[in-house]
Every structure is written in structure tokens, then in C-alpha cells.
Design an enzyme around this catalytic site. Structure first.
Site, short mmCIF file in Angstrom:
data_model
loop_
_atom_site.label_atom_id
_atom_site.label_comp_id
_atom_site.label_asym_id
_atom_site.label_seq_id
_atom_site.Cartn_x
_atom_site.Cartn_y
_atom_site.Cartn_z
N LYS A 53 69.43 44.04 6.82
CA LYS A 53 70.56 43.20 6.44
C LYS A 53 70.96 43.37 4.97
O LYS A 53 72.06 43.01 4.58
CB LYS A 53 70.29 41.73 6.75
CG LYS A 53 69.23 41.04 5.91
CD LYS A 53 69.02 39.61 6.40
CE LYS A 53 67.93 38.89 5.64
NZ LYS A 53 68.27 38.57 4.27
N ASP A 54 70.08 43.96 4.15
CA ASP A 54 70.41 44.21 2.74
C ASP A 54 71.10 45.55 2.53
O ASP A 54 71.53 45.86 1.41
CB ASP A 54 69.13 44.20 1.87
CG ASP A 54 68.54 42.81 1.73
OD1 ASP A 54 69.29 41.82 1.88
OD2 ASP A 54 67.32 42.70 1.49
N ARG A 61 77.65 33.55 4.70
CA ARG A 61 77.69 33.53 6.16
C ARG A 61 77.12 32.22 6.72
O ARG A 61 77.74 31.57 7.57
CB ARG A 61 76.85 34.71 6.69
CG ARG A 61 76.57 34.69 8.18
CD ARG A 61 75.58 35.77 8.56
NE ARG A 61 74.27 35.60 7.95
CZ ARG A 61 73.31 34.80 8.43
NH1 ARG A 61 73.53 34.09 9.52
NH2 ARG A 61 72.16 34.70 7.82
N ARG A 62 75.97 31.83 6.21
CA ARG A 62 75.36 30.57 6.67
C ARG A 62 76.21 29.38 6.24
O ARG A 62 76.47 28.47 7.03
CB ARG A 62 73.94 30.42 6.11
CG ARG A 62 72.94 31.40 6.71
CD ARG A 62 71.58 31.27 6.04
NE ARG A 62 70.64 32.25 6.56
CZ ARG A 62 69.74 32.88 5.82
NH1 ARG A 62 69.68 32.67 4.51
NH2 ARG A 62 68.91 33.74 6.36
N ARG A 72 68.71 30.64 -4.71
CA ARG A 72 68.32 32.04 -4.90
C ARG A 72 66.81 32.13 -5.09
O ARG A 72 66.12 31.14 -5.26
CB ARG A 72 69.01 32.60 -6.16
CG ARG A 72 70.52 32.82 -6.04
CD ARG A 72 70.90 34.02 -5.21
NE ARG A 72 70.08 35.19 -5.46
CZ ARG A 72 70.21 36.03 -6.48
NH1 ARG A 72 71.15 35.82 -7.38
NH2 ARG A 72 69.41 37.07 -6.63
N ARG A 92 62.00 29.90 -2.97
CA ARG A 92 62.91 28.98 -2.27
C ARG A 92 62.15 27.83 -1.64
O ARG A 92 62.62 26.68 -1.66
CB ARG A 92 63.70 29.75 -1.20
CG ARG A 92 64.66 30.78 -1.79
CD ARG A 92 65.54 31.38 -0.73
NE ARG A 92 66.04 32.69 -1.15
CZ ARG A 92 67.03 33.32 -0.58
NH1 ARG A 92 67.64 32.80 0.45
NH2 ARG A 92 67.42 34.50 -1.00
N CYS A 125 77.54 43.20 1.69
CA CYS A 125 76.60 42.25 2.31
C CYS A 125 77.09 40.81 2.24
O CYS A 125 76.84 40.03 3.15
CB CYS A 125 75.25 42.33 1.61
SG CYS A 125 74.53 43.97 1.64
#
Length: 313
Positions: free
Chosen positions: A83-84, A131-132, A149, A155, A242
Site C-alpha cells: 500500500k506504500d 481514505r479512512r 502520525r 500511534r 498514495c
């Protein structure tokens, strides 16, 4: 003659190291006597932690430094979260393998409220993903979505230190690092579609290193590759990088088909366009592009143009 020593380039976060160690272990198991070394590196995305990812801009925030070292011969391969990976790779590099996909879902971590539905009105929810954010606000416009971040451990620490009611992280990352028990809920796919390639690993190497590509071939998972091709073709058509308010998820279906579902949403979640397409797995890229065209025409194009994200294609 197979190589006797291989150098894997990796970021130094715990998740990146887990991923590199996983590939190292698989290579050593497949080729007894092979020496595999890890070279730890820092990327732009690792250095700039006080700004949202979308504001840092540019492609390859977590890959560029590794790629430059690979092109100069400093490392033989790099392991990334798929995904990166930008949809277009630098000239001279190729994806030699995409591993079998692990859980692609998004997890809620909320010790106090347990589920997304139980979050109170105005709850503070942390995520670094547009996206989220867009999809969550579509479901719950009352929420206060704040930027979060840092690596997984950071996190999780911020959940308490910055008084979040919940944070949203990839299921795969949490489980790979042994934090599966911290997951209080996995968001349903009909609410939040994952990022392109979420849950799969991408192994990148030099295009002209035929020996390395041959050695990595056993790690390639065909079903995941077809799904990734469809998802990356979708992303490549709508934007190419991305950080976009876009989710897309392909799954294998019967008779060598795949089904691809995607969403484009405005950042405030008020406008959301979602659709799906099925077809032959061999036509994966074509299906991804067709679905992108459908969603762009439905209203997605206006959203991405407003954000200054749409390339003229």
C-alpha cells in the site's frame, strides 16, 4: 550460480523490520547456505512526523531512498507494504514478487468504547489516512477526525497520551507486531474499503537483475498479484500516488474471475461514490481502469479536481 549473499534494504520501524525479517527467513529457508543481510535506512516519510502525509506530498514517501540505493547497487532488494508503493516505479526497478495477502481490514482500537458505533457524538478519532477519514465521516459526520502520525507503537502510545477515543490502524500491521489483542473491532468492508494492496508485501528489485527476480519468484502469490494489478490500475487511473480519499479492494471469484469494489469520497464524507465490477482475472488491469472511469464519471472526478489530485489522463 545463485547469489551467496543478498542485502535487503528496509526502513527501521518495527513493522518494516518484521516485513524484512519475514522475507529474509523465507529466502534462507528456500536457499540453505544463503547469507541475507539487512541494511536499515530512513525515508522522508519517517523523518517528517509533524505534518499530515497528504501535506508532505510527493510519491514514494516511504520508498524513494531505498530505491535510490538499489539503483546504485547498495542493496539487492527492498521489502515494502504494497500500500506504500506508488503505481509507477522508477525506471530500472520492478516488483519481483507480491506475497500472499494477509488481513486487509482496518481496525478500531478503542479500549473505552470498543466499537465504532459506540463512539459518542464528537468523539476524537485518530488516523493519518484521507481514505479512512472520508469513509468514516460518511458513516459518522459527527466525529472529530484528527491526524495521527508515527509507527504502530507510537500511534498506540498516542491513543492515551493525546486522549483519543479511538484510533484506526491496519489489521495486518497490528497482528504482525503481536498487537492483535488491542483490536476492539474490524471495520466492516461495506463501511470502509481498504487501501490498494493493504495486507500484502511488495518485493522490489532491479529490472536487470534476472537472478534476483528468479530467486524471489517463489514468494509471488498469483491470486494476490491479480487483485493487486486491478487495484493499482484503478489508483493509477484516478491519481497515481498514495494519499487520496480512495479505497479499492479486489477479491478472487469463481471461474478465474475477480471482483473489484472501489470508492471515491470527499474529505468531509458528504459525497461518496462507490461501485463494483467483475471480470476475468487475466483482465485485472482493464477492470481496474474501467471501474475508475465509472467512479470518475459518477462524480469522483470533481472531488479529485477540487483537491488538485487528478492527473490529466
Amino acid at each position: 550460480m545463485k547469489k551467496d549473499t543478498i542485502v535487503i534494504g528496509t526502513r527501521s520501524s518495527k513493522l518494516a523490520l518484521w516485513q524484512a525479517e519475514y522475507v529474509k527467513g523465507r529466502l534462507e529457508e528456500e536457499y540453505p547456505g544463503l547469507k541475507v543481510e539487512l541494511k536499515l535506512m530512513t525515508t522522508k516519510g519517517d523523518k517528517i512526523l509533524d505534518a499530515p502525509l497528504a501535506k508532505i506530498g510527493g510519491k514514494g514517501l516511504f520508498t524513494k531512498e531505498l530505491e535510490m540505493d538499489m539503483l546504485s547497487g547498495g542493496i539487492d532488494l527492498a521489502v515494502h507494504s504494497l500500500k506504500d508503493m506508488p503505481t509507477e516505479l522508477p525506471e530500472g526497478l520492478t516488483l519481483a514478487a507480491i506475497t500472499k495477502r494477509f488481513d486487509p481490514g482496518d481496525a478500531v482500537v478503542s479500549p473505552k468504547f470498543k466499537t465504532f458505533a459506540a463512539l459518542p457524538c464528537g468523539a476524537k478519532v485518530g488516523t493519518s489516512s484521507l481514505r479512512r477519514k472520508a469513509q468514516l465521516l460518511h458513516a459518522r459526520p459527527d466525529l472529530n477526525i484528527c491526524d495521527l502520525r508515527g509507527n504502530v507503537n507510537t500511534r498506540l502510545a498516542k491513543l492515551e497520551s493525546e486522549n483519543f477515543d479511538a484510533i484506526i490502524l491496519a489489521v495486518a500491521g497490528l497482528k504482525r507486531l503481536g498487537f492483535g489483542e488491542r483490536i476492539t473491532e474490524v471495520l466492516p468492508r461495506d463501511m470502509v474499503l481498504p487501501a490498494v494492496g493493504q495486507g500484502a508485501l511488495a518485493i522490489e528489485t532491479r529490472e536487470d537483475d534476472a537472478e534476483m527476480r528468479e530467486m524471489l519468484a517463489f514468494l509471488n502469490d498469483e491470486a494476490t498479484v491479480h487483485c493487486a494489478k486491478a487495484e493499482r490500475a484503478f489508483l493509477g487511473r484516478v491519481e497515481g500516488g498514495c494519499q487520496v480519499p480512495v479505497g479499492v479492494y479486489a477479491v478472487p471469484a469463481d471461474n478465474d474471475e475477480i471482483q473489484v469494489e472501489a470508492v471515491i469520497a470527499s474529505l468531509d464524507g458528504q459525497r461518496l461514490y462507490r461501485d463494483k465490477l467483475s471480470g476475468k482475472a487475466s483482465d485485472a488491469e482493464k477492470i481496474g481502469v474501467e471501474l475508475a472511469e465509472k467512479l470518475l464519471a459518477a462524480g469522483g472526478q470533481a472531488i479529485l479536481q477540487e483537491l488538485g489530485l487528478l492527473q490529466n489522463k
